[in-house]
Design an enzyme around this catalytic site. Structure first.
Site, PDB file in Angstrom:
ATOM      1  N   LYS A 154      39.726  30.368  39.797  1.00  0.00           N
ATOM      2  CA  LYS A 154      41.131  30.650  40.031  1.00  0.00           C
ATOM      3  C   LYS A 154      41.904  29.530  40.613  1.00  0.00           C
ATOM      4  O   LYS A 154      42.986  28.888  39.823  1.00  0.00           O
ATOM      5  CB  LYS A 154      41.723  31.908  40.671  1.00  0.00           C
ATOM      6  N   GLN A 200      42.158  38.891  47.329  1.00  0.00           N
ATOM      7  CA  GLN A 200      40.930  39.089  46.491  1.00  0.00           C
ATOM      8  C   GLN A 200      40.197  40.236  47.077  1.00  0.00           C
ATOM      9  O   GLN A 200      40.180  40.629  48.136  1.00  0.00           O
ATOM     10  CB  GLN A 200      39.938  37.707  46.717  1.00  0.00           C
ATOM     11  N   ASP A 259      49.026  39.708  40.693  1.00  0.00           N
ATOM     12  CA  ASP A 259      48.048  40.529  40.225  1.00  0.00           C
ATOM     13  C   ASP A 259      48.414  41.637  39.326  1.00  0.00           C
ATOM     14  O   ASP A 259      47.942  42.311  38.770  1.00  0.00           O
ATOM     15  CB  ASP A 259      47.335  41.081  41.582  1.00  0.00           C
TER      16      ASP A 259
HETATM   17  N1  GUN Z   1      38.510  41.269  42.321  1.00  0.00           N
HETATM   18  C1  GUN Z   1      38.125  41.347  40.901  1.00  0.00           C
HETATM   19  N2  GUN Z   1      39.038  40.988  40.051  1.00  0.00           N
HETATM   20  C2  GUN Z   1      40.211  40.987  40.689  1.00  0.00           C
HETATM   21  C3  GUN Z   1      41.565  40.478  40.502  1.00  0.00           C
HETATM   22  O1  GUN Z   1      41.829  40.748  39.197  1.00  0.00           O
HETATM   23  N3  GUN Z   1      42.271  40.430  41.369  1.00  0.00           N
HETATM   24  C4  GUN Z   1      42.154  40.507  42.661  1.00  0.00           C
HETATM   25  N4  GUN Z   1      42.917  40.405  43.536  1.00  0.00           N
HETATM   26  N5  GUN Z   1      40.751  40.774  43.195  1.00  0.00           N
HETATM   27  C5  GUN Z   1      39.831  40.986  42.148  1.00  0.00           C
END
Ligand code: GUN
Length: 296
Positions: free
Chosen positions: A54, A98, A121
């Site tokens: 990311k 996360q 998100d």
């Molecule tokens: N863990 C796995 N996929 C995601 C996501 O799209 N966002 C977040 N915050 N955590 C994740």
């Protein structure tokens, strides 16, 4: 029928290029670059790897990114306090905590603590509620990315029967909502299946568009898919493979060869849905910075 492949890498690159152009224009107009802040609790290697991809994507499109690392012993109160500080920081446009979190912390509580105007998100109840109500909102990145794939390949959705296998908060549920809404993303007849669904094949075989997000390698086999269906495989599963360097390879939730024999379109794993999630996060962060959804 031998399916044509939906190339998620190509579409994600196109989305990132568009975001990069828009970021440049935003900065040229005198604004500071958009900023995403990722909160990582603990040091789970898979989470660290996702966060690296990311932040790498951010750098590529001109978005600033920071990672706030907290120990896995952090208390719920301390974590909420950290989120509150990011909410109040005028220099932060997007906040992403996360997941998964250590078991003593509630993801629901932490997500609710994020200012919904910075919830890139799309997990906050305000954004999920507004999605259901067909109002502007941050949309969860994976289902938004799938919608983008269908749009890019001009695959019609309106009036089709979409079957979503998997009812998670992150993928299956928002996907089903997007496809069924009255706006331009939707107007499909939508069925949601999950682990309690009896006779899964009865539903999957009826799908014009089949979206599978369960996390179970090989769950969907060719005989479960209608001839000519569009199949979107969200699963990313490791299966042992001694011939691979790492000792495993990645596969989706579909048995690729038998499903590709019946489908008209299919996403590969890897290289299908995966790259879209990060691309849509970039797009959401830009929207947050510009106040496009919630004016600042
Ligand atoms: N863990 C796995 N996929 C995601 C996501 O799209 N966002 C977040 N915050 N955590 C994740």
């Amino acid at each position: 029928m031998k399916a044509r492949q939906i190339d998620g890498r190509e579409v994600a690159a196109a989305v990132r290029a568009e975001v990069a152009d828009d970021v440049q224009e935003w900065v040229r107009a005198g604004h500071r670059p958009p900023r995403l802040e990722v909160v990582q609790v603990g040091s789970d290697p898979a989470s660290s790897s996702y966060i690296r991809s990311k932040t790498r994507a951010c750098a590529e499109v001109g978005i600033e990114a920071g990672t706030m690392k907290l120990p896995d012993t952090v208390s719920a109160r301390e974590l909420r306090e950290a989120v509150r500080r990011l909410n109040e920081d005028e220099g932060v446009d997007g906040i992403l905590v996360q997941l998964p979190l250590p078991p003593h912390l509630s993801a629901h509580d932490v997500i609710e603590a994020i200012d919904h105007r910075k919830d890139v998100d799309g997990f906050h109840p305000m954004n999920v509620g507004r999605l259901v109500l067909d109002q502007p909102c941050f949309r969860s990145c994976t289902p938004a990315g799938i919608r983008e794939l269908l749009r890019y390949y001009e695959i019609p959705v309106k009036g089709k029967h979409a079957v979503v296998v998997g009812a998670s908060n992150i993928v299956g549920s928002p996907m089903a909502v997007m496809l069924s809404r009255e706006n331009s993303a939707g107007k499909a007849t939508t069925t949601i299946c999950h682990k309690f669904t009896r006779d899964l094949t009865r539903h999957t075989i009826a799908a014009d568009i089949l979206i599978v997000a369960v996390g179970q390698a090989g769950l969907i086999r060719g005989e479960m898919v209608r001839e000519g269906a569009v199949v979107i495989d969200v699963g990313i599963n490791r299966v042992a493979d001694e011939s691979a360097d790492r000792g495993y390879r990645l596969v989706g939730d579909c048995d690729y060869d038998s499903v590709a024999d019946r489908a008209s379109w299919i996403t590969p794993v890897p290289g299908g849905v995966g790259p879209m999630t990060v691309a849509m996060l970039m797009k959401n962060t830009l929207l947050a910075a510009r106040g496009s959804i919630y004016p600042r």
